[in-house]
Design a protein around this motif. Structure first.
Motif, PDB file in Angstrom:
ATOM      1  N   ARG A  42       0.692  -1.132   0.013  1.00  0.00           N
ATOM      2  CA  ARG A  42      -0.026  -0.105  -0.017  1.00  0.00           C
ATOM      3  C   ARG A  42       0.739   1.310   0.121  1.00  0.00           C
ATOM      4  NH1 ARG A  42      -2.950  -3.122   3.446  1.00  0.00           N
ATOM      5  NH2 ARG A  42      -2.043  -2.149   5.125  1.00  0.00           N
ATOM      6  N   THR A  43       1.970   1.245   0.667  1.00  0.00           N
ATOM      7  CA  THR A  43       2.941   2.437   0.803  1.00  0.00           C
ATOM      8  C   THR A  43       3.536   2.620  -0.256  1.00  0.00           C
ATOM      9  OG1 THR A  43       3.019   2.002   3.245  1.00  0.00           O
ATOM     10  CG2 THR A  43       4.512   3.358   2.147  1.00  0.00           C
ATOM     11  N   LEU A  44       3.985   1.558  -1.112  1.00  0.00           N
ATOM     12  CA  LEU A  44       4.678   1.732  -2.396  1.00  0.00           C
ATOM     13  C   LEU A  44       3.709   2.150  -3.316  1.00  0.00           C
ATOM     14  CD1 LEU A  44       6.992  -1.350  -2.198  1.00  0.00           C
ATOM     15  CD2 LEU A  44       7.616   0.805  -2.381  1.00  0.00           C
ATOM     16  N   CYS A  76      15.671   1.927  -8.975  1.00  0.00           N
ATOM     17  CA  CYS A  76      16.703   2.880  -8.838  1.00  0.00           C
ATOM     18  C   CYS A  76      17.145   2.794  -7.306  1.00  0.00           C
ATOM     19  CB  CYS A  76      17.043   3.824  -9.723  1.00  0.00           C
ATOM     20  SG  CYS A  76      17.193   3.682 -11.325  1.00  0.00           S
ATOM     21  N   MET A  77      16.091   3.036  -6.628  1.00  0.00           N
ATOM     22  CA  MET A  77      16.540   3.532  -5.114  1.00  0.00           C
ATOM     23  C   MET A  77      16.738   2.193  -4.503  1.00  0.00           C
ATOM     24  SD  MET A  77      16.557   5.910  -2.745  1.00  0.00           S
ATOM     25  CE  MET A  77      15.478   6.988  -1.902  1.00  0.00           C
ATOM     26  N   ARG A  78      15.924   1.061  -4.928  1.00  0.00           N
ATOM     27  CA  ARG A  78      16.028  -0.283  -4.419  1.00  0.00           C
ATOM     28  C   ARG A  78      17.588  -0.786  -4.741  1.00  0.00           C
ATOM     29  NH1 ARG A  78      15.580  -5.581  -5.950  1.00  0.00           N
ATOM     30  NH2 ARG A  78      15.096  -7.018  -4.435  1.00  0.00           N
ATOM     31  N   LEU A 107      10.819  -0.224   2.925  1.00  0.00           N
ATOM     32  CA  LEU A 107       9.837  -0.588   1.957  1.00  0.00           C
ATOM     33  C   LEU A 107      10.225  -1.107   0.693  1.00  0.00           C
ATOM     34  CD1 LEU A 107       8.560   3.242   1.573  1.00  0.00           C
ATOM     35  CD2 LEU A 107       7.289   1.329   2.852  1.00  0.00           C
ATOM     36  N   LEU A 108      11.487  -1.022   0.498  1.00  0.00           N
ATOM     37  CA  LEU A 108      12.001  -1.677  -0.756  1.00  0.00           C
ATOM     38  C   LEU A 108      12.694  -3.042  -0.758  1.00  0.00           C
ATOM     39  CD1 LEU A 108      13.291   1.750  -2.078  1.00  0.00           C
ATOM     40  CD2 LEU A 108      11.231   0.689  -2.615  1.00  0.00           C
ATOM     41  N   LEU A 109      13.269  -3.256   0.631  1.00  0.00           N
ATOM     42  CA  LEU A 109      14.201  -4.538   0.622  1.00  0.00           C
ATOM     43  C   LEU A 109      13.472  -5.570   1.465  1.00  0.00           C
ATOM     44  CD1 LEU A 109      17.548  -2.796   1.455  1.00  0.00           C
ATOM     45  CD2 LEU A 109      16.733  -3.636  -0.730  1.00  0.00           C
ATOM     46  N   GLN A 110      13.984  -6.800   1.568  1.00  0.00           N
ATOM     47  CA  GLN A 110      13.430  -7.754   2.211  1.00  0.00           C
ATOM     48  C   GLN A 110      14.150  -7.656   3.528  1.00  0.00           C
ATOM     49  OE1 GLN A 110      14.449 -11.521   0.493  1.00  0.00           O
ATOM     50  NE2 GLN A 110      13.029 -11.313  -1.154  1.00  0.00           N
TER      51      GLN A 110
END
Length: 125
Positions: A42-44, A76-78, A107-110
């Motif tokens: 939801r945030t992404l 790109c941020m990830r 938000l982007l990584l495990q």
């Protein structure tokens, strides 16, 4: 007990209670992880659209506005965070000498990568 020549295992009450506790804990962890994944999604999905990513130059993608006024798409941020996980010499991450908010990594990584990144950041300080 023995029934028709077969041994029937009768568990102890303590074993049943421990098994139930473990199963309950596993259920709670699964629920927590599922909720966390849904919250991340939801945030992404609510990230703002950026005009152009300053790394890949793709336009009209969801991403992040950095404090230095540059923009990075979520991909790109990830990749930047993943590169920092592998190469701690990049830490602390900066753009135009302005620190990048490391909370975005959540938000982007495990979770394993977030933990490694946090550990590396704490080693630097």
């Amino acid at each position: 007990a023995l029934a028709n020549g077969h041994i029937r295992i009768i568990p102890r009450l303590q074993d049943l209670e421990e098994t139930n506790a473990v199963e309950n804990m596993e259920d709670e962890m699964t629920e927590l992880l599922t909720d966390n994944i849904e919250e991340k999604r939801r945030t992404l999905d609510s990230l703002p659209y950026i005009d152009r990513c300053n790394v890949c130059w793709d336009g009209e993608k969801q991403g992040f506005h950095l404090a230095c006024d540059h923009s990075l798409c979520a991909n790109c941020m990830r990749e930047l965070f993943l590169t920092a996980v592998r190469d701690s010499s990049l830490l602390p991450l900066r753009c135009c000498e302005v620190p990048i908010d490391m909370n975005a990594s959540r938000l982007l990584l495990q979770i394993g990568d977030v933990t490694r990144l946090s550990t590396r950041m704490s080693e630097i300080h």
